[in-house]
Design a protein around this motif. Sequence first.
Motif, PDB file in Angstrom:
ATOM      1  N   SER A 308       0.800  -1.227   0.000  1.00 61.34           N
ATOM      2  CA  SER A 308       0.000   0.000   0.000  1.00 61.34           C
ATOM      3  C   SER A 308       0.832   1.276   0.000  1.00 61.34           C
ATOM      4  O   SER A 308       0.301   2.376   0.199  1.00 61.34           O
ATOM      5  N   SER A 309       2.142   1.161  -0.233  1.00 59.61           N
ATOM      6  CA  SER A 309       2.963   2.366  -0.362  1.00 59.61           C
ATOM      7  C   SER A 309       2.905   2.857  -1.807  1.00 59.61           C
ATOM      8  O   SER A 309       2.496   2.137  -2.715  1.00 59.61           O
ATOM      9  N   VAL A 310       3.317   4.100  -1.999  1.00 57.51           N
ATOM     10  CA  VAL A 310       3.313   4.701  -3.324  1.00 57.51           C
ATOM     11  C   VAL A 310       4.756   4.950  -3.752  1.00 57.51           C
ATOM     12  O   VAL A 310       5.544   5.531  -3.011  1.00 57.51           O
ATOM     13  N   ALA A 311       5.101   4.497  -4.961  1.00 54.82           N
ATOM     14  CA  ALA A 311       6.445   4.746  -5.481  1.00 54.82           C
ATOM     15  C   ALA A 311       6.588   6.231  -5.794  1.00 54.82           C
ATOM     16  O   ALA A 311       5.706   6.821  -6.426  1.00 54.82           O
ATOM     17  N   PRO A 312       7.673   6.868  -5.355  1.00 56.85           N
ATOM     18  CA  PRO A 312       7.850   8.289  -5.674  1.00 56.85           C
ATOM     19  C   PRO A 312       7.861   8.513  -7.185  1.00 56.85           C
ATOM     20  O   PRO A 312       8.544   7.804  -7.920  1.00 56.85           O
ATOM     21  N   ALA A 313       7.098   9.490  -7.641  1.00 56.55           N
ATOM     22  CA  ALA A 313       7.019   9.794  -9.068  1.00 56.55           C
ATOM     23  C   ALA A 313       7.845  11.027  -9.387  1.00 56.55           C
ATOM     24  O   ALA A 313       8.084  11.872  -8.519  1.00 56.55           O
ATOM     25  N   PHE A 314       8.287  11.117 -10.636  1.00 56.15           N
ATOM     26  CA  PHE A 314       8.957  12.327 -11.090  1.00 56.15           C
ATOM     27  C   PHE A 314       7.925  13.434 -11.249  1.00 56.15           C
ATOM     28  O   PHE A 314       6.883  13.238 -11.874  1.00 56.15           O
TER      29      PHE A 314
END
Length: 434
Positions: A308-314
């Motif tokens: 349920s974590s979010v990958a950091p986006a550019f």
Amino acid sequence: MKLSARIAAPAAALVLAGLTATACAPQTSDTGAKGDEKTGTLRVWLFQEVGNKPKEQVVDEAVAGFEKAHKGAEVEVEYIPVDTRAQRIKAAFNDPKSAPDLIEYGNTDTAGYVKDGGLADVSAEFAAWDEAKDTDPTAKQSVTVGGKVYGAPLFVGVRALYYRTDVFEELGIEAPRTQAELISTAKKIHKKKPDLYGLAVGGAYTYGAMPFIWAAGGELADENGGTYKAAINSDKARKGIEAYTSLFGDDNCPAAKCAAMGGNATVTAFASGKAAMAIGGDFSHTAVEAGSVKGKYAVVPLPGVDESSVAPAFAGGNNIGVLKSSPHRTLAVDLMKSLTGKQTQTRMFDAMGFLPTYTDVREAAAKKEPFVEPFVKTLGAGAKFVPASPGWGQIDSSLILPTMFQEIVSGRKDVAGAADDAAKKMDAAFTDAG
């Protein structure tokens, strides 16, 4: 208001993704303005979009309000093609007399333009601007070099995970909640449906690969005292590279077809029904809606390593800056505020779908248009930016990272060797940039 003839341009989709090429003008000897005129004509260069009319209407409204509030001032707007902006802006930096007062520019260009001496330091005015306090921190970072502010953010763009709801329902699977699930789900879909890429990926899709590196705890480069050193070959960065490149192969997206694909190609594959998933931006929504998957897809934040974590986006997007050579500095700063203020960004979202850079305006936009919510959630989880070095332009235009990915997926080099080679090239670019 004086509006010059709008210049027709080729497709300008890259503007929405965060521009990646830089206009690297040579250092100029003197681009400083002489005086600060309070009347006269201000010239503005903005980017020509695909379907530019709605943007023109929003800009015209902002300009009309500015001219009403500033007697004796007129604004001339010119829309320039994205693919020739490098030459135009280089010439403007080198010939202040013919330069505009303000320009729109891709946020990855900031450091290079500052080094070239083209943009004015507006730190004091930005700090005193009441609306600026609500600017997203990552958006503010995109106009900041060496602790000084060189413009105002116009819009921001991030990517999330598009997926086919009909395919997932047919196969009895749910949207992935971790990066490991994302990879296994992609391969499961391709095994069950060999005519589909499970997840469309591209060896030339730098901004689609970055979240994997960041989610693993890696960085593109480390900064120390204003200088950068490549970190793409660190242990954590290599884990992210391994995760991304594991998606290339006959079990998901064959290297022979996918190694050369960029972001637009992966979104096109999804929109045309050739992929069950793709990493696309908020700016990809219109293209997907126009494709064969309309009504059969959903979007969620790209999952990170932990559940349920979010990958950091550019955090891509564009900014508007005042040129150092402008003879109308005070007026130009006020016009910058008019073109990037909350009211204009709200209208620009309604007209073009550009995500606002103010947190409160963006939250209101998400309530108005549900498709925006996953992208707002992604930004809220912590988006990231490229190194604020003028060397990034060389790194990007030299295709250092795409070359690294392609060497790995083709089997020419292993992850460690390709990452080490990329790090050496990045360090050379950082050194050359000073």
